[in-house]
Design an enzyme around this catalytic site. Structure first.
Site, mmCIF file in Angstrom:
data_model
loop_
_atom_site.group_PDB
_atom_site.id
_atom_site.type_symbol
_atom_site.label_atom_id
_atom_site.label_comp_id
_atom_site.label_asym_id
_atom_site.label_seq_id
_atom_site.Cartn_x
_atom_site.Cartn_y
_atom_site.Cartn_z
ATOM 1 N N TYR A 154 -18.325 19.282 4.193
ATOM 2 C CA TYR A 154 -16.908 18.918 4.038
ATOM 3 C C TYR A 154 -16.048 20.170 4.219
ATOM 4 O O TYR A 154 -16.356 21.225 3.639
ATOM 5 C CB TYR A 154 -16.660 18.283 2.658
ATOM 6 C CG TYR A 154 -17.340 16.931 2.561
ATOM 7 C CD1 TYR A 154 -16.713 15.780 3.012
ATOM 8 C CD2 TYR A 154 -18.658 16.827 2.096
ATOM 9 C CE1 TYR A 154 -17.362 14.546 2.988
ATOM 10 C CE2 TYR A 154 -19.314 15.602 2.071
ATOM 11 C CZ TYR A 154 -18.662 14.470 2.521
ATOM 12 O OH TYR A 154 -19.310 13.249 2.511
ATOM 13 N N SER A 155 -14.975 20.024 5.029
ATOM 14 C CA SER A 155 -14.064 21.151 5.244
ATOM 15 C C SER A 155 -13.346 21.469 3.938
ATOM 16 O O SER A 155 -12.905 20.555 3.239
ATOM 17 C CB SER A 155 -12.992 20.800 6.273
ATOM 18 O OG SER A 155 -13.566 20.286 7.440
ATOM 19 N N CYS A 333 -9.317 19.373 14.489
ATOM 20 C CA CYS A 333 -10.224 18.941 13.421
ATOM 21 C C CYS A 333 -10.040 17.462 13.098
ATOM 22 O O CYS A 333 -8.922 16.958 13.063
ATOM 23 C CB CYS A 333 -9.988 19.781 12.162
ATOM 24 S SG CYS A 333 -11.263 19.529 10.898
ATOM 25 N N GLU A 373 -13.556 21.646 15.267
ATOM 26 C CA GLU A 373 -14.520 21.148 14.281
ATOM 27 C C GLU A 373 -14.293 19.646 14.116
ATOM 28 O O GLU A 373 -13.389 19.218 13.398
ATOM 29 C CB GLU A 373 -14.343 21.860 12.942
ATOM 30 C CG GLU A 373 -15.526 21.641 12.027
ATOM 31 C CD GLU A 373 -15.668 22.767 11.015
ATOM 32 O OE1 GLU A 373 -16.374 23.755 11.327
ATOM 33 O OE2 GLU A 373 -15.038 22.672 9.956
ATOM 34 N N TYR A 375 -16.119 15.596 13.712
ATOM 35 C CA TYR A 375 -17.303 14.957 13.131
ATOM 36 C C TYR A 375 -17.223 13.442 13.238
ATOM 37 O O TYR A 375 -16.191 12.924 13.611
ATOM 38 C CB TYR A 375 -17.470 15.378 11.657
ATOM 39 C CG TYR A 375 -16.189 15.457 10.842
ATOM 40 C CD1 TYR A 375 -15.651 14.330 10.223
ATOM 41 C CD2 TYR A 375 -15.483 16.669 10.717
ATOM 42 C CE1 TYR A 375 -14.473 14.404 9.474
ATOM 43 C CE2 TYR A 375 -14.318 16.753 9.973
ATOM 44 C CZ TYR A 375 -13.815 15.617 9.354
ATOM 45 O OH TYR A 375 -12.656 15.694 8.637
HETATM 46 P P1 FAD Z 1 -23.735 8.158 5.530
HETATM 47 O O1 FAD Z 1 -24.241 7.348 4.402
HETATM 48 O O2 FAD Z 1 -24.455 9.409 5.880
HETATM 49 O O3 FAD Z 1 -23.489 7.274 6.753
HETATM 50 C C1 FAD Z 1 -23.187 7.824 7.985
HETATM 51 C C2 FAD Z 1 -23.985 7.081 9.018
HETATM 52 O O4 FAD Z 1 -23.573 5.718 9.053
HETATM 53 C C3 FAD Z 1 -23.757 7.596 10.415
HETATM 54 O O5 FAD Z 1 -24.620 8.659 10.706
HETATM 55 C C4 FAD Z 1 -24.052 6.382 11.246
HETATM 56 O O6 FAD Z 1 -25.432 6.272 11.454
HETATM 57 C C5 FAD Z 1 -23.617 5.241 10.368
HETATM 58 N N1 FAD Z 1 -22.272 4.752 10.722
HETATM 59 C C6 FAD Z 1 -21.107 5.374 10.500
HETATM 60 N N2 FAD Z 1 -20.090 4.630 10.935
HETATM 61 C C7 FAD Z 1 -20.634 3.522 11.453
HETATM 62 C C8 FAD Z 1 -20.102 2.372 12.070
HETATM 63 N N3 FAD Z 1 -18.789 2.221 12.239
HETATM 64 N N4 FAD Z 1 -20.960 1.432 12.486
HETATM 65 C C9 FAD Z 1 -22.294 1.555 12.331
HETATM 66 N N5 FAD Z 1 -22.853 2.629 11.755
HETATM 67 C C10 FAD Z 1 -22.039 3.589 11.327
HETATM 68 N N6 FAD Z 1 -15.609 14.104 5.981
HETATM 69 C C11 FAD Z 1 -14.511 13.990 5.188
HETATM 70 O O7 FAD Z 1 -14.229 12.933 4.643
HETATM 71 N N7 FAD Z 1 -13.704 15.095 4.987
HETATM 72 C C12 FAD Z 1 -13.944 16.295 5.530
HETATM 73 O O8 FAD Z 1 -13.193 17.255 5.303
HETATM 74 C C13 FAD Z 1 -15.112 16.422 6.336
HETATM 75 N N8 FAD Z 1 -15.413 17.601 6.904
HETATM 76 C C14 FAD Z 1 -16.509 17.721 7.691
HETATM 77 C C15 FAD Z 1 -16.796 18.976 8.247
HETATM 78 C C16 FAD Z 1 -17.895 19.108 9.060
HETATM 79 C C17 FAD Z 1 -18.182 20.468 9.668
HETATM 80 C C18 FAD Z 1 -18.737 17.990 9.309
HETATM 81 C C19 FAD Z 1 -19.951 18.129 10.185
HETATM 82 C C20 FAD Z 1 -18.472 16.772 8.759
HETATM 83 C C21 FAD Z 1 -17.359 16.609 7.927
HETATM 84 N N9 FAD Z 1 -17.063 15.398 7.317
HETATM 85 C C22 FAD Z 1 -15.936 15.277 6.541
HETATM 86 C C23 FAD Z 1 -17.967 14.214 7.453
HETATM 87 C C24 FAD Z 1 -18.986 14.204 6.295
HETATM 88 O O9 FAD Z 1 -19.880 15.291 6.455
HETATM 89 C C25 FAD Z 1 -19.857 12.940 6.260
HETATM 90 O O10 FAD Z 1 -20.468 12.776 7.521
HETATM 91 C C26 FAD Z 1 -19.085 11.693 5.929
HETATM 92 O O11 FAD Z 1 -18.487 11.801 4.644
HETATM 93 C C27 FAD Z 1 -20.015 10.486 5.920
HETATM 94 O O12 FAD Z 1 -21.068 10.747 5.050
HETATM 95 P P2 FAD Z 1 -21.692 9.598 4.144
HETATM 96 O O13 FAD Z 1 -22.840 10.169 3.387
HETATM 97 O O14 FAD Z 1 -20.634 8.938 3.346
HETATM 98 O O15 FAD Z 1 -22.189 8.571 5.204
#
Ligand code: FAD
Ligand code: A2P
Length: 375
Positions: A154-155, A333, A373, A375
């Site tokens: 997370y940023s 971003c 950046e 994602y």
């Molecule tokens: P997960 O449970 O890991 O689910 C994600 C997975 O669900 C995906 O990989 C995909 O397989 C599936 N999926 C997602 N959308 C769909 C869809 N529409 N249909 C079907 N399948 C789908 N997030 C923020 O909120 N704020 C930030 O500041 C932020 N900064 C980031 C900075 C960087 C450098 C990076 C790499 C990512 C950043 N993110 C940010 C994103 C964050 O890291 C997570 O990826 C995001 O919160 C989702 O994680 P999760 O565990 O909730 O989802």
């Protein structure tokens, strides 16, 4: 017949022989004993006794005889070498306490976006960071295979001084991931965990990481920011560093350039940190420009949803005048999906100025002025 004198002489002749035999036995024993001591030392400390390299020794020796050089050798410092990274790793994360967790959205907004702050003061070594970096969060619980969840990045949305300027907190801006699959609503693991945690809860934190989104040191640089949704997080930190009065007193960085934020949100109620941004506009009208693309309330010239790339096209001339200035940095971003749209808009905008974006972009990247950046 042996005379007494002959016997004495014969005995004397054997003395050096006896001494030689004794000397041989002694040195062999000593060498073995020394070797044994060295081996025992190595085993105990786990360190290898490294012999100095012959070439290094001879170079040092030769330099002693050379004339002293008038020029002192230049210390080549790697760029951003002093920016902290990976103070905490997944095997030994820091357990930070949640200080606050509140919604950033107004009535009628779509989804869930929260501002979350963690206490870092008990971290040892101290988890310090700079604007533009990210941290990792390891959600509690286990995945479908019974393994601990992997970290998500997370940023960081706060400056290094934190939202309360005490220098011992870190804040995030998190959207809960939600999507429909086979008629069922799926909640993202980590984003839901983060949006649900309460003050006092302990959260596993890793990092900081990232050197892509760092601000330049120069106070007269221009900063163009292209953000969608939570992509505002690092931009919020930059803008606080530039325009928040207590922060400015702390950081001793007197920003004199122009900051231009292009912000994409689905509805007005989804605009993030809006009051702060309006205050900066009011306080620094010559240094801050703020252009919004509210996709579900505004339309682009084709009658479609208004995206930040449409706003980029509208401002092509002014934007490229800024980009031609080598003090200008561009930061992108948020949604990965916006990249092709931004590229297309930049291509058209560049054409209007007689420039070729496919040539210009790698040049900007090489010069460290194009920061992405997504994602
Ligand atoms: P997960 O449970 O890991 O689910 C994600 C997975 O669900 C995906 O990989 C995909 O397989 C599936 N999926 C997602 N959308 C769909 C869809 N529409 N249909 C079907 N399948 C789908 N997030 C923020 O909120 N704020 C930030 O500041 C932020 N900064 C980031 C900075 C960087 C450098 C990076 C790499 C990512 C950043 N993110 C940010 C994103 C964050 O890291 C997570 O990826 C995001 O919160 C989702 O994680 P999760 O565990 O909730 O989802
Ligand atoms: P929309 O969802 O209306 O299509 P949030 O993260 O709060 O949902 O905000 C993301 C913003 O980015 C929304 O306004 C969203 O519009 C917009 N958006 C979605 N896809 C793109 C894209 N390809 N390029 C630029 N903006 C996009």
């Amino acid at each position: 017949m042996y005379s007494q004198a002959k016997v004495i002489a014969g005995g004397l002749v054997h003395i050096p022989l006896v001494i030689a035999v004794f000397y041989f036995i002694l040195t062999t024993f000593n060498k073995r004993a020394l070797k044994f001591v060295e081996e025992t030392k190595t085993k105990k400390t786990g360190t290898k006794v490294v012999e100095p390299k012959k070439s290094a020794v001879s170079k040092a020796e030769t330099s002693k005889t050379e004339q002293p050089k008038t020029e002192t050798p230049k210390v080549v410092k790697k760029k951003h070498a002093d920016v902290p990274v990976n103070i905490y790793r997944p095997k030994t994360p820091y357990e930070g306490t949640v200080i606050e967790n509140y919604s950033l959205l107004k009535e009628g907004a779509i989804g869930r976006v929260n501002h979350i702050t963690f206490d870092l003061k008990d971290s040892d070594p101290f988890l310090n960071y700079v604007e533009g970096q990210s941290i990792g969060i390891m959600p509690a619980g286990e995945d479908a295979n019974g393994k601990p969840h992997k970290l998500r990045l997370y940023s960081i949305a706060s400056t290094r001084h934190g939202d309360d300027f005490q220098g011992n907190t870190v804040s995030l801006c998190v959207r809960q991931l939600q999507y429909e699959k086979d008629g069922e609503t799926i909640n993202g693991v980590c984003s839901t965990y983060l949006c649900d945690i309460k003050p006092g809860d302990k959260v596993k934190i890793t990092g900081p990481v990232g050197k892509e989104m760092l601000l330049p040191d120069e106070e007269d640089s221009n900063i163009v920011m292209l953000a969608t949704g939570t992509g505002i997080a690092p931009m919020r930190a930059y803008l606080r560093r530039m325009f928040e009065s207590t922060e400015k007193e702390k950081n001793n960085w007197n920003f004199k350039g122009k900051a231009w934020l292009f912000m994409g949100a689905p509805k007005s109620a989804n605009l993030l940190y809006e009051e702060d941004l309006q205050r900066y506009l009011n306080d620094y009208p010559d240094n801050f420009k703020y252009t919004k693309a509210i996709s579900r309330e505004q339309q682009n010239t084709n009658g479609g949803r208004m995206y930040i790339q449409d706003r980029v096209l509208e401002s092509a001339n002014e934007l490229f005048n800024m980009i031609e200035d080598e003090k200008t940095h561009i930061y992108l971003c948020g949604l990965k999906g916006m990249e092709p749209g931004i590229d297309e808009a930049m291509t058209k905008a560049a054409e209007e100025k007689g420039l070729n974006w496919s040539e210009l972009r790698p040049q900007l990247k090489k010069a460290g002025r194009w920061h992405v950046e997504t994602y």
